[in-house]
Scaffold this motif. Structure first.
Motif, PDB file in Angstrom:
ATOM      1  N   ASP A 105       8.928   5.018  10.628  1.00 16.76           N
ATOM      2  CA  ASP A 105       8.791   4.358   9.551  1.00 16.76           C
ATOM      3  C   ASP A 105      10.193   4.236   8.750  1.00 16.76           C
ATOM      4  O   ASP A 105      11.805   5.103   8.893  1.00 16.76           O
ATOM      5  N   SER A 182       3.035   5.525  -1.223  1.00 13.38           N
ATOM      6  CA  SER A 182       2.297   6.450  -1.445  1.00 13.38           C
ATOM      7  C   SER A 182       2.389   7.193   0.406  1.00 13.38           C
ATOM      8  O   SER A 182       1.938   8.599   0.599  1.00 13.38           O
ATOM      9  N   LEU A 183       2.569   6.513   1.455  1.00 11.50           N
ATOM     10  CA  LEU A 183       2.022   7.374   2.631  1.00 11.50           C
ATOM     11  C   LEU A 183       3.300   7.113   2.582  1.00 11.50           C
ATOM     12  O   LEU A 183       3.651   8.346   3.340  1.00 11.50           O
ATOM     13  N   ILE A 187       5.141  10.862   4.592  1.00 11.91           N
ATOM     14  CA  ILE A 187       4.177  10.275   6.071  1.00 11.91           C
ATOM     15  C   ILE A 187       5.263  11.571   6.840  1.00 11.91           C
ATOM     16  O   ILE A 187       4.902  11.693   8.300  1.00 11.91           O
ATOM     17  N   LYS A 224      -4.973   3.045  -0.432  1.00 10.27           N
ATOM     18  CA  LYS A 224      -4.080   3.782  -0.338  1.00 10.27           C
ATOM     19  C   LYS A 224      -4.473   3.934   1.424  1.00 10.27           C
ATOM     20  O   LYS A 224      -5.624   4.767   1.064  1.00 10.27           O
ATOM     21  N   VAL A 226      -4.147   6.648   4.118  1.00 16.58           N
ATOM     22  CA  VAL A 226      -4.302   7.874   4.769  1.00 16.58           C
ATOM     23  C   VAL A 226      -4.734   8.907   6.017  1.00 16.58           C
ATOM     24  O   VAL A 226      -5.337   7.958   6.605  1.00 16.58           O
TER      25      VAL A 226
END
Length: 241
Positions: A105, A182-183, A187, A224, A226
Motif C-alpha cells: 500500500d 475507504s480501504l 488497511i 467499496k 472490504v
C-alpha cells in the motif's frame, strides 16, 4: 511497505514498516470497475460494478473463475496482456491471504509517463535519490483527499496478493488492485488482523454498497472493497473435514 497516512495525524497510532516479500506472478486480477464507451461523447467512461470483475490471460483460469463465481469468460481487449475477463455474479468471495506482507500500500500521483509522486504518506518511495525524504503531503486525511481529487496530490494504490479459498485455491495467485480511500483508511487494521493469524488467513473480500445523502442534499451511491479477516485457513479446512 506500509502507508503512513496516519503517522502525521494526531489521532493515529504509528505503524511500523514491513519488508517487501516477492510472490509468484499473479495469474488473475480482481477489479471493481471498468471503462465503457459513451456513445454520446465517444469517450471511455469509468463504471463501478456491483460484482467482481476478474481479468486473466489464461482461458482455463477464466473458466475456473466463471464456474466458482458465475459469469461468462469474454475477450474484452486483445491488445491487453490480460485480455480475458469475467463479469462475475458475485459481490463477495472467500480468499486466502498469507500475512500482512501480501499487502502493498502506498500513495501515487500519476503523470503521462508514469508516477510523478510516490510516497507512503510521509516519505518519498521514489525516485531513488528522493527515497526517505519528506514528501510534503498534508497531515490530515481531508487535505490529502482534496488534493488527490484535484489531481494535485497522490491517491491510494493498494495491491493485495491472495488465492481463492476452497476449490479456487489451485487456480493460482491473484491480485486485488484498489484505489479506494475507504480501504486505505482501514488497511492497517486488516494488516494487524492478518498478523494475529498464524499462517494463511481465511478472509472475505466484498464489494460493499454504500448509499447516503450528503450535506448538499445530493444522493451518493458507490461500492467499496472490504477485506474481513475470518481466521486461520488451516483451521477452517480442518473443520470442514
Amino acid at each position: 511497505m506500509a502507508l503512513r497516512i496516519f503517522d502525521t495525524d494526531p489521532d493515529a497510532k504509528p505503524k511500523p514498516r514491513k519488508a517487501k516479500v516477492e510472490y509468484e506472478r499473479p495469474v488473475f486480477q480482481f477489479r471493481s470497475g471498468m471503462q465503457v464507451r459513451n456513445e454520446k461523447t465517444r469517450k471511455m467512461d469509468p463504471v463501478s460494478l456491483a460484482n467482481w470483475r476478474v481479468l486473466t490471460d489464461d482461458p482455463a483460469i477464466a473458466e475456473g473463475i466463471a464456474e466458482l463465481m458465475g459469469g461468462t469468460p469474454d475477450e474484452y481487449d486483445p491488445t491487453k496482456a490480460m485480455h480475458l475477463h469475467v463479469l462475475t455474479e458475485s459481490p463477495s468471495v472467500e480468499i486466502v491471504i498469507n500475512g500482512s506482507k501480501a499487502i502493498e500500500d502506498k500513495l501515487i500521483l500519476w503523470g503521462p509517463g508514469g508516477p510523478v509522486h510516490e510516497c507512503d504518506g510521509e516519505f518519498f518511495l521514489s525516485p531513488a535519490e528522493d527515497a526517505g525524504q519528506p514528501c510534503g503531503c498534508p497531515s490530515t486525511l481531508a487535505e490529502r483527499k482534496d488534493l488527490a481529487k484535484r489531481r494535485r496530490g497522490p491517491s491510494p494504490s493498494i495491491n493485495v496478493t491472495f488465492r481463492l479459498a476452497g476449490l479456487g485455491y489451485e487456480l493460482g495467485t491473484g491480485k486485488l488492485i484498489a484505489t479506494a480511500w475507504s480501504l486505505a483508511e482501514v488497511i492497517h487494521e486488516v494488516k494487524d488482523a492478518l498478523d494475529a493469524v498464524e499462517g494463511e488467513a481465511l478472509c472475505r473480500l466484498t464489494l460493499e454498497h454504500v448509499q447516503y445523502t450528503n450535506k448538499a442534499g445530493i444522493d451518493v451511491s458507490f461500492r467499496k472493497p472490504v477485506i474481513e479477516v475470518l481466521g486461520s485457513y488451516s483451521d477452517a479446512i480442518a473443520e470442514e473435514r
